[in-house]
Write an enzyme that holds these catalytic residues in place. Structure first.
Site, PDB file in Angstrom:
ATOM      1  N   PHE A  35       0.853  -1.114  -0.069  1.00 34.62           N
ATOM      2  CA  PHE A  35      -0.004   0.226   0.067  1.00 34.62           C
ATOM      3  C   PHE A  35       0.958   1.119   0.121  1.00 34.62           C
ATOM      4  O   PHE A  35       1.859   1.374   0.863  1.00 34.62           O
ATOM      5  CB  PHE A  35      -0.835   0.064   1.188  1.00 34.62           C
ATOM      6  N   TRP A  73       0.236  -4.457   2.452  1.00 37.04           N
ATOM      7  CA  TRP A  73      -1.229  -4.418   1.800  1.00 37.04           C
ATOM      8  C   TRP A  73      -1.792  -5.595   2.499  1.00 37.04           C
ATOM      9  O   TRP A  73      -1.575  -6.796   1.932  1.00 37.04           O
ATOM     10  CB  TRP A  73      -1.107  -4.344   0.551  1.00 37.04           C
ATOM     11  N   GLY A  76      -8.094  -8.011   4.601  1.00 42.02           N
ATOM     12  CA  GLY A  76      -8.835  -7.939   5.694  1.00 42.02           C
ATOM     13  C   GLY A  76     -10.182  -7.213   5.321  1.00 42.02           C
ATOM     14  O   GLY A  76     -10.501  -7.030   4.126  1.00 42.02           O
ATOM     15  N   ASP A 164     -11.179  10.837  13.351  1.00 41.65           N
ATOM     16  CA  ASP A 164     -12.453  10.494  12.467  1.00 41.65           C
ATOM     17  C   ASP A 164     -12.146   8.856  12.912  1.00 41.65           C
ATOM     18  O   ASP A 164     -11.935   8.040  11.878  1.00 41.65           O
ATOM     19  CB  ASP A 164     -11.822  10.595  10.996  1.00 41.65           C
TER      20      ASP A 164
END
Length: 268
Positions: A35, A73, A76, A164
Site C-alpha cells: 500500500f 497491504w 482484511g 475520524d
C-alpha cells in the site's frame, strides 16, 4: 502514476486506492503486495512501530522532495458499525490515547494542543463562506450551542486523537489483527474528541459506562459534557468539509447525524 512505475519497476500492477487525497495506491507483483502513499506524515513510522497501522516496509524520497511510503497491504475488512461495541476497539483507542511515544512524536512535528476556542473559531469562519451557498437553521443552532458551552469544556489532559473514528477506518486483518488507519487528520487534543464521535455514532447510551470501563475510565459529568460538545463540533466540521468539496449528498447524511445528536440532547 509514472513516478510509481519509476520507483517500483514495470513489473508491478498499480491501482488507485481511492480516499480523500487521491495520493494512495495499491501495488502488486508475483505475490508481493504494498500500500503506497505520497507524503504521509513521519508520524506513520511511530504508528507502525506501535502496531497501530500495518507495518511500514520502506520510505523513499523523490528528487522533487515528495516522500513515498510503502506499507504491508493486508487481506482484511473494515469493521461493521455493530462491531464498534467490541472491547478490542476500546482497548486499541485507549492504547493510542495513552501512548507517550505517539504524543511526543506529534508534538515534535509541530502539533499543539487543540482548544475548544480554536475548534469554534474555525467552524465559524468556514460557515461565513458556506452560508452564501447553503444556509441551514440547524447548523446555526449547533454553532450557538458550541458558543454557549465552549468555556465549560476546557480540559488539561491532551492526547493523540485520530479525529475520524468512523467504522471504515478500523481494519481487521485476516489474521485477526485490529488496526486504525488513515491518520492524515491526527491532532493533539482532548480524548473526548475521539470518544464523543465514536460513542454517539455507534454505542447505545445504556452501554456507554461499560464501553468506557473497557477503555479504562470511569466517566464523570464533565467527560460527558465534553463528549457532547466535541460530537457536535466534529459533525459540523465534517458537514463543512463535504460541502466545500461539493459532496452535498454526504453533507446531507452528516447533517442528519447532527440533527439526531441535537434532538437527543434537546439542543433544538
Amino acid at each position: 502514476m509514472k513516478w510509481l512505475e519509476h520507483i517500483l519497476g514495470s513489473n508491478w500492477t498499480i491501482t488507485p486506492a481511492g480516499g480523500s487525497t487521491g495520493e494512495a495506491y495499491y501495488a502488486q507483483t508475483e505475490g508481493k503486495r504494498l500500500f503506497l502513499k505520497r507524503n504521509s506524515s513521519p508520524f506513520l513510522a511511530v504508528l507502525s512501530a506501535e502496531g497501530i497501522v500495518p507495518k511500514l516496509v520502506w520510505t523513499k524520497r523523490l528528487e522533487n522532495g515528495d516522500v513515498i511510503t510503502a506499507q504491508e497491504w493486508l487481506e482484511g475488512r473494515e469493521l461493521k458499525p455493530e462491531e464498534m461495541k467490541h472491547r478490542r476497539v476500546a482497548n486499541l483507542l485507549s492504547k493510542i490515547h495513552h501512548s507517550t511515544e505517539l504524543l511526543d512524536m506529534l508534538m515534535r512535528l509541530g502539533k499543539h494542543p487543540l482548544t475548544p476556542d480554536e475548534v469554534l473559531r474555525d467552524i465559524k469562519e468556514n460557515q461565513k463562506v458556506l452560508d452564501q451557498v447553503d444556509p441551514r437553521i440547524e447548523i446555526h443552532q449547533a454553532i450557538k450551542f458550541l458558543e454557549k458551552h465552549a468555556h465549560h469544556v476546557h480540559h488539561d489532559v491532551h492526547v493523540v486523537c485520530h479525529c475520524d473514528t468512523n467504522h471504515n477506518n478500523w481494519l481487521l486483518s485476516s489474521k485477526d489483527q485490529l488496526y486504525l488507519i488513515d491518520w492524515d487528520n491526527a491532532m493533539v487534543a482532548d480524548p473526548a474528541l475521539d470518544l464523543g464521535m465514536l460513542l454517539y455514532n455507534y454505542i447505545p447510551e445504556d452501554h456507554w459506562n461499560v464501553w468506557l470501563k473497557e477503555y479504562g475510565i470511569y466517566p464523570d459529568s464533565h467527560m460527558f459534557e465534553r463528549m457532547k460538545w466535541y460530537s457536535v463540533s466534529q459533525a459540523l466540521a465534517f458537514i463543512q468539509w463535504h460541502q466545500m468539496r461539493g459532496e452535498y449528498d454526504e453533507a446531507s447524511i452528516r447533517t442528519e447525524k447532527l440533527k439526531k445528536i441535537m434532538k437527543k440532547h434537546e439542543i433544538i
